[in-house]
Design an enzyme around this catalytic site. Structure first.
Site: not given
Length: 441
Positions: A352, A402, A414
């Site tokens: 991420c 994240h 993402e």
């Protein structure tokens, strides 16, 4: 744009063809001096009943598409939740292992201190023994010189004044030697007591450190075992969700293809009718399309839009834990857990935060490869005020795990988790979403 009904269009076609024939002289019996190219064959002309049935099929298919899309979103949300939980448990296990190593280091340090104090105690004991030997030697020497008779006895035995002075000096020397020997013994005894005390304290510290290490080891073992069990269960659930998602996507593709086929058949017929019946209308439509194309080509690609475009250029690239640089996807690394089971160390892709590094590099912005540091890299903006190009973050128990890039209209791009790929997803409000986003522009 208003669309003519099929029956009306047919009338227009007949009128247009008749008018064309009259203008070329066909209706007046005049010869056409220039032959016209043959008309292309007409596509199938569905009846009104066929068109109505087609519309019903499309409507029904659209309903199924909507239902399957909802099921797919729910399955994806479950996969996302599992991925987040696995990350948190893995970090908990890593923390326990770090604590264990710290406790072991403390135990080793205490053991070294205890060993050093034992050496000091041994040296103090040797000093006491040496002092005692000196005292014994002094006593033996004093006995041999007749010191047992006392200082008066030594003076009484003197034969002349010089001998008296010598014997007096001898007596004082004997007294000083005795005091020095006793002082040395007392100092050596005190040093030994102190060394013994330090040694005992060091041993107690070593014992406490070892106990702490043992406790930390048990905690780490339990945390790792719990994490491993959660990983195994989570992997099974993720595979189940992925399998379900694949089945749903297949159904969605079939229905979408059917829907597209119906629309294409209808559109071919409408296009042909519009071309024959109203050339002017076709010209206006072409002009409108050209204007839209020009407007689209003039869209600026700088700033936040350039960052978004760079991130979206990687859609479908594999997730690889630890992967991603400013130049593009890179080889993942081992984590001793979930990423290893998915083989991330043997994949080329992004995690991420690695995807954010690559996206913002186009704007000359360097970011660290850790989502927690990326959260503090830009200006904090409330979630209610987010704009395309802002970074969104999720945490569990205060630990950020994240990051994703907001692209507008409630969507984000993402790199989700091991086993996934770079994708566009709806923003997951709640579920640990940080109240602020990070804005770099």
């Amino acid at each position: 744009m208003r669309v003519l009904r099929p029956r009306v269009r047919r009338v227009v076609v007949v009128l247009a063809l008749t008018a064309g024939a009259m203008l070329t002289g066909g209706g007046l019996g005049l010869a056409d001096p220039t032959p016209r190219p043959p008309q292309p064959p007409s596509p199938s002309n569905p009846t009104d009943q066929q068109l109505d049935r087609s519309k019903q099929d499309v409507t029904g298919a659209a309903g199924q598409v909507g239902r399957l899309t909802g099921e797919l979103a729910a399955a994806q949300a479950r996969a996302d939740a599992l991925g987040a939980k696995l990350e948190v448990r893995r970090e908990t296990a890593n923390k326990a292992l770090v604590d264990l190593q710290t406790a072991r280091d403390a135990a080793a340090s205490a053991a070294r201190r205890a060993q050093a104090t034992h050496a000091e105690t041994a040296a103090a004991s040797a000093t006491v023994e040496q002092a005692q030997q000196r005292l014994d030697t002094f006593i033996a020497a004093a006995y041999e010189r007749g010191a047992q008779s006392g200082s008066l006895g030594l003076l009484a035995e003197a034969g002349d004044p010089d001998d008296v002075v010598g014997r007096a000096e001898l007596t004082e020397d004997v007294a000083q030697d005795q005091r020095a020997a006793m002082d040395a013994i007392r100092r050596a005894q005190i040093a030994k007591v102190n060394s013994d005390s330090l040694a005992r304290a060091a041993e107690q510290q070593a014992l406490a450190a070892r106990n702490a290490a043992t406790s930390a080891s048990k905690t780490a073992d339990n945390a790792v075992a719990s994490a491993r069990a959660a990983v195994s269960a989570g992997l099974a659930q993720l595979r189940q969700v992925d399998s379900q998602r694949a089945g749903i996507e297949h159904q969605l593709d079939v229905l979408t293809a059917k829907d597209a086929g119906l629309h294409a058949q209808r559109q071919r017929y409408l296009d042909y009718q519009a071309q024959v019946a109203a050339q002017a209308l076709a010209a206006r439509v072409g002009a409108a399309r050209g204007a839209r194309g020009s407007a689209g080509s003039a869209t600026s690609g700088g700033g936040a839009q350039a960052v978004i475009s760079r991130a979206m250029s990687q859609l479908g690239v594999s997730y690889a834990w630890g992967g991603g640089t400013g130049s593009g996807p890179s080889k993942g690394i081992r984590d001793g857990g979930v990423a290893d089971e998915f083989g991330d160390f043997d994949k080329t892709g992004f995690d991420c935060s690695g995807l954010m590094i690559y996206a913002f590099q186009v704007a000359g912005i360097g970011l660290p490869h850790f989502s927690g540091y990326q959260y503090n890299a830009g200006k904090k903006v409330p979630i209610s005020q987010i704009q395309p190009g802002d970074m969104l973050f999720w945490s569990d128990g205060g630990t950020i795990h994240h990051v994703a890039l907001y692209i507008g209209n409630g969507k984000m791009v993402e790199a989700p988790y091991s086993g996934g790929a770079v994708r566009i997803s709806p923003v997951r409000y709640g579920d640990g979403l940080m109240p602020n986003a990070a804005r770099m522009f």
